[in-house]
Design an enzyme around this catalytic site. Structure first.
Site, PDB file in Angstrom:
ATOM      1  N   SER A  81      -5.555  -4.502   9.366  1.00 46.81           N
ATOM      2  CA  SER A  81      -5.081  -5.251  10.535  1.00 46.81           C
ATOM      3  C   SER A  81      -6.242  -5.685  11.419  1.00 46.81           C
ATOM      4  O   SER A  81      -7.320  -5.083  11.421  1.00 46.81           O
ATOM      5  CB  SER A  81      -4.114  -4.389  11.344  1.00 46.81           C
ATOM      6  OG  SER A  81      -3.011  -4.002  10.554  1.00 46.81           O
TER       7      SER A  81
HETATM    8  N1  SAH Z   1      -2.910   0.088   8.760  1.00 45.44           N
HETATM    9  C1  SAH Z   1      -3.371  -0.582   7.576  1.00 45.44           C
HETATM   10  C2  SAH Z   1      -2.489  -1.798   7.347  1.00 45.44           C
HETATM   11  C3  SAH Z   1      -2.323  -2.102   5.944  1.00 45.44           C
HETATM   12  S1  SAH Z   1      -1.230  -3.465   5.621  1.00 45.44           S
HETATM   13  C4  SAH Z   1      -4.813  -1.015   7.745  1.00 45.44           C
HETATM   14  O1  SAH Z   1      -5.170  -1.446   8.850  1.00 45.44           O
HETATM   15  O2  SAH Z   1      -5.559  -0.972   6.774  1.00 45.44           O
HETATM   16  C5  SAH Z   1       0.323  -2.624   5.435  1.00 45.44           C
HETATM   17  C6  SAH Z   1       0.342  -1.520   4.426  1.00 45.44           C
HETATM   18  O3  SAH Z   1       1.693  -1.050   4.335  1.00 45.44           O
HETATM   19  C7  SAH Z   1      -0.059  -1.926   3.012  1.00 45.44           C
HETATM   20  O4  SAH Z   1      -1.055  -1.064   2.555  1.00 45.44           O
HETATM   21  C8  SAH Z   1       1.230  -1.774   2.212  1.00 45.44           C
HETATM   22  O5  SAH Z   1       1.012  -1.403   0.865  1.00 45.44           O
HETATM   23  C9  SAH Z   1       1.958  -0.705   2.987  1.00 45.44           C
HETATM   24  N2  SAH Z   1       3.413  -0.684   2.807  1.00 45.44           N
HETATM   25  C10 SAH Z   1       4.260  -1.719   2.668  1.00 45.44           C
HETATM   26  N3  SAH Z   1       5.531  -1.302   2.534  1.00 45.44           N
HETATM   27  C11 SAH Z   1       5.488   0.055   2.594  1.00 45.44           C
HETATM   28  C12 SAH Z   1       6.494   1.074   2.518  1.00 45.44           C
HETATM   29  N4  SAH Z   1       7.789   0.781   2.366  1.00 45.44           N
HETATM   30  N5  SAH Z   1       6.095   2.359   2.608  1.00 45.44           N
HETATM   31  C13 SAH Z   1       4.778   2.684   2.781  1.00 45.44           C
HETATM   32  N6  SAH Z   1       3.790   1.758   2.852  1.00 45.44           N
HETATM   33  C14 SAH Z   1       4.143   0.462   2.763  1.00 45.44           C
END
Ligand code: SAH
Length: 231
Positions: A81
């Site tokens: 993010s």
């Molecule tokens: N906080 C992270 C954001 C990653 S983007 C950072 O800054 O690096 C969102 C993340 O949520 C992705 O890695 C995706 O694989 C995960 N995600 C999506 N749906 C999900 C679910 N149902 N349960 C757990 N993780 C999920």
């Protein structure tokens, strides 16, 4: 002979780069204060941004861009993010050292590190096993010991460790995830992007008061990758 001064110089640049990232976040907070209802974030959140080396959560090829206030690819169609968003979401959680936090969407682990700087125990769930493993390695390398990891669907939360003082969802939910609201402690709060992918998403704050009543507040229009629905 050259290695030592070059390394020191690079470390110094990272510190300077993080300081200018903090200045950039503060500027964007001032610009969006109409939405946020405040012109400044909690100084503890800004200190956590200063403390965590964002480059350590990125592929080598992206490290040169680690301290720009931008989202970046982390593979698997996912993104780390934007630092401003990480700061705003963390600020809304109002964390203190004694609190337990549930994070849905470990991703790179960068947001997890920020949480681990500010709260007591962090429980984080990621659906993509390879991302969780990379994040675990990066967070261990940074010395964090207060994080528990789980690979699976975050929609169901992690009931074994509930209730949580704070819950953060870092992917956009199509509707309010009821299981997560159930796992919020009384007096707790959840921050999540809500809405369809490609449509209008709102960053929401959900408060559960001392008698269990739920109050939802819209904070900011945002654009997140979708929270994958349970299959
Ligand atoms: N906080 C992270 C954001 C990653 S983007 C950072 O800054 O690096 C969102 C993340 O949520 C992705 O890695 C995706 O694989 C995960 N995600 C999506 N749906 C999900 C679910 N149902 N349960 C757990 N993780 C999920």
């Amino acid at each position: 002979m050259l290695t030592y001064p070059v390394m020191r110089n690079r470390d110094h640049n990272d510190v300077a780069a993080r300081e200018s990232l903090v200045a950039e976040i503060e500027r964007e907070v001032r610009e969006t204060q109409v939405y946020l209802g405040k012109a400044h974030l909690d100084p503890r959140v800004l200190s956590a941004i200063r403390a965590v080396p964002r480059h350590a959560f990125l592929a080598d090829s992206l490290r040169g861009r680690a301290y720009r206030n931008r989202p970046l690819s982390i593979g698997h169609g996912q993104t780390i993010s934007q630092p401003y968003i990480v700061a705003v979401m963390t600020d809304a959680l109002n964390l203190t050292r004694d609190q337990r936090v549930l994070e849905i969407g470990t991703g790179s682990g960068y947001q997890t590190a920020i949480l681990a700087e500010l709260a007591g125990r962090i429980f984080t769930i990621e659906t993509v096993a390879a991302l969780s493993e990379q994040a675990q390695a990066a967070l261990a390398a940074q010395g964090y010991r207060n994080i528990r990891f789980r690979v699976g669907d975050g929609n169901a939360g992690w009931p074994e460790h509930a209730p949580y003082d704070a819950i953060i969802v870092t992917a956009a939910a199509a509707q309010m995830p009821g299981a997560l609201i159930d796992q919020l402690a009384q007096g707790g709060r959840m921050v999540l992007p809500l809405g369809p992918q490609g449509g209008t998403q709102m960053l929401m704050r959900v408060d559960k008061d001392a008698v269990g009543r739920i109050v939802e507040t819209a904070m900011l229009p945002v654009a997140f990758v979708p929270l994958v629905a349970s299959g």
